[in-house]
Design a protein around this motif. Structure first.
Motif, PDB file in Angstrom:
ATOM      1  N   LYS A 117      -2.308   2.373 -14.847  1.00  0.00           N
ATOM      2  CA  LYS A 117      -2.734   2.683 -16.700  1.00  0.00           C
ATOM      3  C   LYS A 117      -2.557   4.034 -16.781  1.00  0.00           C
ATOM      4  O   LYS A 117      -1.175   4.699 -17.788  1.00  0.00           O
ATOM      5  CB  LYS A 117      -2.771   1.927 -17.895  1.00  0.00           C
ATOM      6  N   THR A 118      -3.660   4.227 -16.823  1.00  0.00           N
ATOM      7  CA  THR A 118      -4.327   6.018 -16.395  1.00  0.00           C
ATOM      8  C   THR A 118      -2.833   6.669 -15.929  1.00  0.00           C
ATOM      9  O   THR A 118      -2.830   7.786 -16.288  1.00  0.00           O
ATOM     10  CB  THR A 118      -5.384   6.176 -15.930  1.00  0.00           C
ATOM     11  N   LYS A 119      -2.898   6.436 -14.507  1.00  0.00           N
ATOM     12  CA  LYS A 119      -1.861   7.695 -14.088  1.00  0.00           C
ATOM     13  C   LYS A 119      -0.525   7.546 -14.529  1.00  0.00           C
ATOM     14  O   LYS A 119       0.668   7.951 -13.527  1.00  0.00           O
ATOM     15  CB  LYS A 119      -1.950   7.617 -12.439  1.00  0.00           C
ATOM     16  N   ASN A 120       0.091   6.667 -14.830  1.00  0.00           N
ATOM     17  CA  ASN A 120       1.529   5.585 -15.448  1.00  0.00           C
ATOM     18  C   ASN A 120       2.445   5.633 -14.007  1.00  0.00           C
ATOM     19  O   ASN A 120       3.168   6.268 -14.014  1.00  0.00           O
ATOM     20  CB  ASN A 120       2.279   6.355 -16.687  1.00  0.00           C
ATOM     21  N   VAL A 121       1.910   5.072 -13.230  1.00  0.00           N
ATOM     22  CA  VAL A 121       1.911   4.820 -11.671  1.00  0.00           C
ATOM     23  C   VAL A 121       2.272   3.570 -11.644  1.00  0.00           C
ATOM     24  O   VAL A 121       1.084   2.289 -11.608  1.00  0.00           O
ATOM     25  CB  VAL A 121       1.384   5.670 -10.847  1.00  0.00           C
ATOM     26  N   ILE A 122       2.814   2.573 -10.701  1.00  0.00           N
ATOM     27  CA  ILE A 122       3.479   1.487 -10.233  1.00  0.00           C
ATOM     28  C   ILE A 122       2.780   1.183  -8.392  1.00  0.00           C
ATOM     29  O   ILE A 122       3.791   2.384  -8.022  1.00  0.00           O
ATOM     30  CB  ILE A 122       4.341   0.258 -10.162  1.00  0.00           C
ATOM     31  N   VAL A 123       1.831   1.147  -8.095  1.00  0.00           N
ATOM     32  CA  VAL A 123       1.734   1.629  -6.391  1.00  0.00           C
ATOM     33  C   VAL A 123       1.760   0.132  -5.746  1.00  0.00           C
ATOM     34  O   VAL A 123       1.608  -1.118  -5.959  1.00  0.00           O
ATOM     35  CB  VAL A 123      -0.141   1.278  -6.757  1.00  0.00           C
ATOM     36  N   GLU A 124       2.530   0.534  -4.734  1.00  0.00           N
ATOM     37  CA  GLU A 124       3.522  -0.355  -4.036  1.00  0.00           C
ATOM     38  C   GLU A 124       2.834  -0.748  -2.919  1.00  0.00           C
ATOM     39  O   GLU A 124       2.627   0.044  -2.306  1.00  0.00           O
ATOM     40  CB  GLU A 124       4.845  -0.575  -3.707  1.00  0.00           C
ATOM     41  N   LYS A 125       2.425  -1.887  -2.724  1.00  0.00           N
ATOM     42  CA  LYS A 125       1.447  -1.907  -1.480  1.00  0.00           C
ATOM     43  C   LYS A 125       1.980  -3.183  -0.363  1.00  0.00           C
ATOM     44  O   LYS A 125       2.231  -3.291  -0.984  1.00  0.00           O
ATOM     45  CB  LYS A 125      -0.605  -2.841  -1.537  1.00  0.00           C
ATOM     46  N   MET A 126       2.599  -2.953   1.191  1.00  0.00           N
ATOM     47  CA  MET A 126       3.364  -3.446   1.927  1.00  0.00           C
ATOM     48  C   MET A 126       2.402  -4.320   2.622  1.00  0.00           C
ATOM     49  O   MET A 126       1.993  -3.109   3.335  1.00  0.00           O
ATOM     50  CB  MET A 126       4.520  -2.406   1.870  1.00  0.00           C
ATOM     51  N   TYR A 127       2.536  -5.348   3.170  1.00  0.00           N
ATOM     52  CA  TYR A 127       1.936  -6.157   4.680  1.00  0.00           C
ATOM     53  C   TYR A 127       3.313  -6.295   5.092  1.00  0.00           C
ATOM     54  O   TYR A 127       3.900  -7.104   5.063  1.00  0.00           O
ATOM     55  CB  TYR A 127       0.937  -6.699   3.273  1.00  0.00           C
ATOM     56  N   ASP A 128       2.470  -5.799   6.046  1.00  0.00           N
ATOM     57  CA  ASP A 128       3.972  -6.195   7.212  1.00  0.00           C
ATOM     58  C   ASP A 128       3.264  -7.673   8.092  1.00  0.00           C
ATOM     59  O   ASP A 128       2.120  -7.666   8.162  1.00  0.00           O
ATOM     60  CB  ASP A 128       4.061  -5.936   8.824  1.00  0.00           C
ATOM     61  N   ASN A 129       4.248  -8.435   8.740  1.00  0.00           N
ATOM     62  CA  ASN A 129       3.974  -9.820   9.229  1.00  0.00           C
ATOM     63  C   ASN A 129       1.961  -9.735  10.350  1.00  0.00           C
ATOM     64  O   ASN A 129       2.657  -8.439  10.819  1.00  0.00           O
ATOM     65  CB  ASN A 129       5.154 -10.519  10.858  1.00  0.00           C
ATOM     66  N   GLY A 130       1.286  -9.852  10.556  1.00  0.00           N
ATOM     67  CA  GLY A 130       0.278  -9.808  11.107  1.00  0.00           C
ATOM     68  C   GLY A 130      -1.122  -8.852  10.137  1.00  0.00           C
ATOM     69  O   GLY A 130      -1.790  -8.305  11.063  1.00  0.00           O
ATOM     70  N   TYR A 131      -0.298  -8.456   9.407  1.00  0.00           N
ATOM     71  CA  TYR A 131      -1.440  -7.670   8.552  1.00  0.00           C
ATOM     72  C   TYR A 131      -3.130  -8.664   9.274  1.00  0.00           C
ATOM     73  O   TYR A 131      -2.646  -9.430   8.772  1.00  0.00           O
ATOM     74  CB  TYR A 131      -1.163  -7.173   6.889  1.00  0.00           C
ATOM     75  N   THR A 132      -3.990  -6.988   8.874  1.00  0.00           N
ATOM     76  CA  THR A 132      -5.389  -8.189   8.630  1.00  0.00           C
ATOM     77  C   THR A 132      -6.150  -7.799   7.817  1.00  0.00           C
ATOM     78  O   THR A 132      -6.275  -6.696   7.472  1.00  0.00           O
ATOM     79  CB  THR A 132      -6.037  -7.770  10.283  1.00  0.00           C
ATOM     80  N   ASN A 133      -8.025  -8.236   7.392  1.00  0.00           N
ATOM     81  CA  ASN A 133      -8.614  -8.495   6.317  1.00  0.00           C
ATOM     82  C   ASN A 133      -7.747  -7.533   4.893  1.00  0.00           C
ATOM     83  O   ASN A 133      -8.239  -7.029   4.430  1.00  0.00           O
ATOM     84  CB  ASN A 133      -8.936  -7.147   7.086  1.00  0.00           C
ATOM     85  N   ASN A 134      -6.896  -9.248   4.592  1.00  0.00           N
ATOM     86  CA  ASN A 134      -6.479  -8.263   3.499  1.00  0.00           C
ATOM     87  C   ASN A 134      -5.684  -6.599   3.634  1.00  0.00           C
ATOM     88  O   ASN A 134      -5.543  -5.501   1.707  1.00  0.00           O
ATOM     89  CB  ASN A 134      -7.072  -9.116   2.366  1.00  0.00           C
ATOM     90  N   GLU A 135      -5.736  -5.841   4.443  1.00  0.00           N
ATOM     91  CA  GLU A 135      -5.113  -4.740   4.134  1.00  0.00           C
ATOM     92  C   GLU A 135      -3.832  -3.849   4.695  1.00  0.00           C
ATOM     93  O   GLU A 135      -3.085  -4.721   5.458  1.00  0.00           O
ATOM     94  CB  GLU A 135      -6.010  -3.806   5.462  1.00  0.00           C
ATOM     95  N   PRO A 136      -3.382  -3.398   3.654  1.00  0.00           N
ATOM     96  CA  PRO A 136      -1.822  -3.200   3.616  1.00  0.00           C
ATOM     97  C   PRO A 136      -1.328  -2.317   4.287  1.00  0.00           C
ATOM     98  O   PRO A 136      -2.047  -1.443   4.855  1.00  0.00           O
ATOM     99  CB  PRO A 136      -1.326  -2.041   2.290  1.00  0.00           C
ATOM    100  N   THR A 137      -0.258  -2.244   5.206  1.00  0.00           N
ATOM    101  CA  THR A 137       0.507  -1.662   6.045  1.00  0.00           C
ATOM    102  C   THR A 137       1.122  -0.101   5.641  1.00  0.00           C
ATOM    103  O   THR A 137       0.757   0.904   6.392  1.00  0.00           O
ATOM    104  CB  THR A 137       1.573  -2.371   6.721  1.00  0.00           C
ATOM    105  N   ALA A 138       1.056  -0.068   4.177  1.00  0.00           N
ATOM    106  CA  ALA A 138       1.550   0.613   3.920  1.00  0.00           C
ATOM    107  C   ALA A 138       1.896   0.418   2.772  1.00  0.00           C
ATOM    108  O   ALA A 138       1.083   0.215   1.966  1.00  0.00           O
ATOM    109  CB  ALA A 138       3.020   1.340   3.843  1.00  0.00           C
ATOM    110  N   ILE A 139       1.237   1.934   1.740  1.00  0.00           N
ATOM    111  CA  ILE A 139       0.427   2.236   0.532  1.00  0.00           C
ATOM    112  C   ILE A 139       1.659   3.138   0.184  1.00  0.00           C
ATOM    113  O   ILE A 139       1.191   4.543   0.526  1.00  0.00           O
ATOM    114  CB  ILE A 139      -0.314   2.446   0.083  1.00  0.00           C
TER     115      ILE A 139
END
Length: 174
Positions: A117-139
Motif C-alpha cells: 500500500k505504501t508504494k501502491n504496487v502489486i508484487v507478483e511472485k512467480m514459482y516454476d514447477n520444482g521450486y524449493t523452500n517456498n522461494e519464488p523463481t521470479a519477482i
C-alpha cells in the motif's frame, strides 16, 4: 391506383406487445447471466470480498479447466480493488492460464500477489514447477499509479509482511 394504408388490427397489436415483452425478458436474462458469472469480488477498495473460483466447465478455447487444472483465489478483502489485481495480471501477461500451465510455455506452479500500500504496487511472485523452500523463481512489481512495471531490483522490502491479495495455483503439478 393508390392502395389504402394498412390498419392495425387487434392481433397485430397483440403480436407487438408479445414481441416487446419477449425482448425485455431476453435482456433481463442476459443481464442476470452476466452478473451471476461475476467473480464475486467487487471493484471498490472498501468492502471487497474474497472468493475461490472453482468452475467445473471449460470454454471451448481453453484446454485447462478452472477448479480442476488450476485454482484462482482473490483474498483482497478491503485491501485493493479486484480490478487492480486483474490489471496487473494482464499487464504482466499472467492471465493466459493455458500458457502458464503448459510445459512448453510458462510451466508455473503458482503465482502470489502481495499488495504494498505504501508504494501502491502489486508484487507478483512467480514459482516454476520444482521450486524449493517456498522461494519464488521470479519477482516483478506493477505500479498502480504509473500503470507500468517497476524497473530495477524488487527486494524483500517490497513484499515482506505485505498482505497476500491473489493466488493462482497449478493443480496439474505432481
Amino acid at each position: 391506383m393508390s392502395e389504402k394504408p394498412k390498419k392495425f388490427e387487434k392481433k397485430d397489436v397483440l403480436y407487438l406487445v408479445i414481441t416487446g415483452l419477449a425482448l425485455v425478458i431476453i435482456i433481463l436474462l442476459a443481464s442476470w447471466f452476466i452478473i451471476s458469472n461475476n467473480s464475486g469480488a467487487t471493484t471498490e477498495e472498501t468492502g471487497t470480498t474474497a472468493k475461490v473460483s472453482s468452475s467445473a466447465s471449460s470454454s471451448s478455447t481453453s484446454k485447462y479447466v478452472e477448479g480442476k487444472d488450476y485454482t484462482v483465489k482473490y483474498s483482497n478483502d478491503g485491501i485493493v480493488a479486484k480490478s487492480s489485481i486483474d490489471e496487473a495480471l494482464s499487464y504482466g501477461g499472467l492471465n493466459n492460464f493455458d500458457d502458464d500451465i503448459d510445459k512448453d510455455n510458462g510451466n508455473y506452479a503458482k503465482f502470489e500477489f502481495d499488495f504494498n500500500k505504501t508504494k501502491n504496487v502489486i508484487v507478483e511472485k512467480m514459482y516454476d514447477n520444482g521450486y524449493t523452500n517456498n522461494e519464488p523463481t521470479a519477482i516483478v512489481a506493477y505500479d498502480l499509479s504509473k500503470k507500468e512495471m517497476v524497473t530495477g531490483h524488487i527486494g524483500r522490502l517490497y513484499y515482506d509482511n505485505q498482505p497476500l491479495v491473489y493466488t493462482w495455483t497449478n493443480n496439474t503439478v505432481q
